[in-house]
Design a protein around this motif. Structure first.
Motif, PDB file in Angstrom:
ATOM      1  N   ILE A 112      20.776  23.904   7.821  1.00 55.34           N
ATOM      2  CA  ILE A 112      20.903  25.350   7.621  1.00 55.34           C
ATOM      3  C   ILE A 112      19.796  26.065   8.385  1.00 55.34           C
ATOM      4  N   VAL A 113      20.176  27.108   9.139  1.00 54.64           N
ATOM      5  CA  VAL A 113      19.213  27.928   9.867  1.00 54.64           C
ATOM      6  C   VAL A 113      19.517  29.384   9.553  1.00 54.64           C
ATOM      7  N   ILE A 114      18.506  30.112   9.062  1.00 58.39           N
ATOM      8  CA  ILE A 114      18.652  31.543   8.786  1.00 58.39           C
ATOM      9  C   ILE A 114      17.524  32.273   9.503  1.00 58.39           C
ATOM     10  N   SER A 115      17.895  33.219  10.339  1.00 59.74           N
ATOM     11  CA  SER A 115      16.949  33.968  11.158  1.00 59.74           C
ATOM     12  C   SER A 115      16.084  34.896  10.314  1.00 59.74           C
ATOM     13  N   GLN A 116      14.922  35.217  10.844  1.00 53.39           N
ATOM     14  CA  GLN A 116      14.034  36.173  10.177  1.00 53.39           C
ATOM     15  C   GLN A 116      14.591  37.589  10.250  1.00 53.39           C
ATOM     16  N   ARG A 117      15.607  37.831  11.067  1.00 50.11           N
ATOM     17  CA  ARG A 117      16.220  39.154  11.184  1.00 50.11           C
ATOM     18  C   ARG A 117      17.432  39.290  10.269  1.00 50.11           C
ATOM     19  N   SER A 118      17.479  38.515   9.192  1.00 50.08           N
ATOM     20  CA  SER A 118      18.604  38.544   8.257  1.00 50.08           C
ATOM     21  C   SER A 118      18.221  39.276   6.979  1.00 50.08           C
ATOM     22  N   VAL A 119      19.117  40.116   6.511  1.00 57.41           N
ATOM     23  CA  VAL A 119      18.973  40.787   5.215  1.00 57.41           C
ATOM     24  C   VAL A 119      20.216  40.419   4.416  1.00 57.41           C
ATOM     25  N   ASN A 129      24.844  22.878   7.468  1.00 58.90           N
ATOM     26  CA  ASN A 129      25.057  23.152   8.896  1.00 58.90           C
ATOM     27  C   ASN A 129      25.535  24.574   9.175  1.00 58.90           C
ATOM     28  N   VAL A 130      24.978  25.543   8.480  1.00 56.72           N
ATOM     29  CA  VAL A 130      25.321  26.949   8.705  1.00 56.72           C
ATOM     30  C   VAL A 130      24.195  27.607   9.485  1.00 56.72           C
ATOM     31  N   THR A 131      24.559  28.409  10.473  1.00 65.08           N
ATOM     32  CA  THR A 131      23.579  29.179  11.238  1.00 65.08           C
ATOM     33  C   THR A 131      23.843  30.660  11.029  1.00 65.08           C
ATOM     34  N   ILE A 132      22.798  31.380  10.637  1.00 64.82           N
ATOM     35  CA  ILE A 132      22.848  32.838  10.531  1.00 64.82           C
ATOM     36  C   ILE A 132      21.727  33.338  11.417  1.00 64.82           C
ATOM     37  N   GLY A 133      22.095  33.951  12.546  1.00 60.13           N
ATOM     38  CA  GLY A 133      21.048  34.321  13.485  1.00 60.13           C
ATOM     39  C   GLY A 133      21.424  35.449  14.410  1.00 60.13           C
ATOM     40  N   GLY A 152      31.091  28.694   4.174  1.00 59.96           N
ATOM     41  CA  GLY A 152      31.504  27.296   4.259  1.00 59.96           C
ATOM     42  C   GLY A 152      30.696  26.499   5.267  1.00 59.96           C
ATOM     43  N   ALA A 153      30.828  25.191   5.194  1.00 56.60           N
ATOM     44  CA  ALA A 153      30.067  24.269   6.039  1.00 56.60           C
ATOM     45  C   ALA A 153      30.387  24.484   7.516  1.00 56.60           C
ATOM     46  N   ASN A 154      29.358  24.263   8.345  1.00 52.37           N
ATOM     47  CA  ASN A 154      29.476  24.312   9.809  1.00 52.37           C
ATOM     48  C   ASN A 154      29.896  25.677  10.340  1.00 52.37           C
ATOM     49  N   SER A 155      29.585  26.735   9.622  1.00 58.84           N
ATOM     50  CA  SER A 155      29.903  28.082  10.087  1.00 58.84           C
ATOM     51  C   SER A 155      28.740  28.657  10.876  1.00 58.84           C
ATOM     52  N   CYS A 156      29.049  29.636  11.710  1.00 62.01           N
ATOM     53  CA  CYS A 156      28.043  30.241  12.572  1.00 62.01           C
ATOM     54  C   CYS A 156      28.230  31.752  12.561  1.00 62.01           C
ATOM     55  N   ILE A 157      27.176  32.479  12.203  1.00 61.94           N
ATOM     56  CA  ILE A 157      27.201  33.943  12.188  1.00 61.94           C
ATOM     57  C   ILE A 157      26.097  34.397  13.134  1.00 61.94           C
ATOM     58  N   ILE A 158      26.493  34.897  14.298  1.00 60.06           N
ATOM     59  CA  ILE A 158      25.500  35.273  15.304  1.00 60.06           C
ATOM     60  C   ILE A 158      25.892  36.590  15.937  1.00 60.06           C
ATOM     61  N   ALA A 172      35.038  27.116   6.204  1.00 57.51           N
ATOM     62  CA  ALA A 172      34.292  26.112   6.963  1.00 57.51           C
ATOM     63  C   ALA A 172      34.643  26.221   8.448  1.00 57.51           C
ATOM     64  N   MET A 173      33.662  25.901   9.283  1.00 58.87           N
ATOM     65  CA  MET A 173      33.816  25.871  10.740  1.00 58.87           C
ATOM     66  C   MET A 173      34.301  27.208  11.303  1.00 58.87           C
ATOM     67  N   THR A 174      33.760  28.300  10.785  1.00 60.10           N
ATOM     68  CA  THR A 174      34.151  29.635  11.231  1.00 60.10           C
ATOM     69  C   THR A 174      33.041  30.246  12.063  1.00 60.10           C
ATOM     70  N   PHE A 175      33.415  30.863  13.177  1.00 60.13           N
ATOM     71  CA  PHE A 175      32.461  31.574  14.028  1.00 60.13           C
ATOM     72  C   PHE A 175      32.645  33.069  13.807  1.00 60.13           C
ATOM     73  N   ILE A 176      31.556  33.746  13.436  1.00 57.21           N
ATOM     74  CA  ILE A 176      31.599  35.182  13.146  1.00 57.21           C
ATOM     75  C   ILE A 176      30.677  35.903  14.132  1.00 57.21           C
ATOM     76  N   ASN A 177      31.222  36.880  14.856  1.00 59.48           N
ATOM     77  CA  ASN A 177      30.386  37.727  15.710  1.00 59.48           C
ATOM     78  C   ASN A 177      30.803  39.196  15.611  1.00 59.48           C
ATOM     79  N   LYS A 178      31.554  39.538  14.552  1.00 62.55           N
ATOM     80  CA  LYS A 178      32.000  40.914  14.311  1.00 62.55           C
ATOM     81  C   LYS A 178      31.784  41.258  12.841  1.00 62.55           C
TER      82      LYS A 178
END
Length: 196
Positions: A112-119, A129-133, A152-158, A172-178
């Motif tokens: 799991i990775v969560i950016s310092q720019r997250s609220v 295995n989730v990334t929020i960045g 869900g697992a293996n998701s990415c929010i960037i 799970a396994m979802t890519f979010i950029n909107k």
């Protein structure tokens, strides 16, 4: 008692009030370590810490986050050391600059990775295995996630200035950029056929 909204407003300013930070710390420890509706007490937190090893991550990350946001340079260095040890022990990287409401639940810590720019609002449930960045640290916005969100697992929010509403489930396994509005379920449809 809803502490998150005033806390979010205070944290968005550069000078958070120490009393509000303490109130938020107590609420987080009550909900994540004590897991009780009983009034906050350090002895109750300590008892839960001793008897439930699976709750120790929350205890240490919340203390480190509190010390990091207090502004005292010595406390910030101590917080960074604690966070390095948590990263090595649990295999995740939640930056101390991230602002996360009470009720955080991590199913599996790995990756799991969560950016310092997250609220992030209250009651975040996050899996492995989730990334929020963010795209880069020079950008103006961050990632803003509402209350009662399940990722869900293996998701990415960037992205830059992404807003995810309240009561959202991300598959799970979802890519979010909107942006995602309130009360939604989001997933990426994937079909793979392997013929033998």
């Amino acid at each position: 008692m809803r502490v998150w909204q005033p806390f979010k407003q205070k944290m968005n300013s550069m000078n958070p009030d120490l009393a509000e930070l303490k109130q938020h710390l107590h609420l987080c420890l009550q909900r994540e370590v004590m897991k009780s509706d009983k009034p906050f007490a350090w002895r109750r937190v300590w008892r839960a810490y001793r008897h439930f090893p699976e709750r120790r991550f929350y205890f240490w990350w919340r203390l480190a986050s509190f010390w990091y946001h207090c502004g005292n340079e010595r406390a910030r260095k101590r917080a960074l050391r604690i966070n390095e040890k948590l990263r090595a022990r649990y295999g995740l990287d939640i930056k101390l600059g991230a602002r996360i409401g009470a009720g955080l639940r991590v199913s599996h810590y790995v990756g799991i990775v969560i950016s310092q720019r997250s609220v992030i609002g209250e009651n975040l449930h996050i899996k492995q295995n989730v990334t929020i960045g963010v795209k880069n640290l020079q950008q103006q916005g961050g990632v803003y996630i509402g209350d009662n969100v399940d990722i869900g697992a293996n998701s990415c929010i960037i992205g830059d200035d992404i807003h995810i509403g309240n009561n959202v489930t991300i598959g799970a396994m979802t890519f979010i950029n909107k942006d995602i509005p309130d009360n939604c379920k989001v997933y990426n449809k994937r079909e793979t056929t392997i013929s033998l």
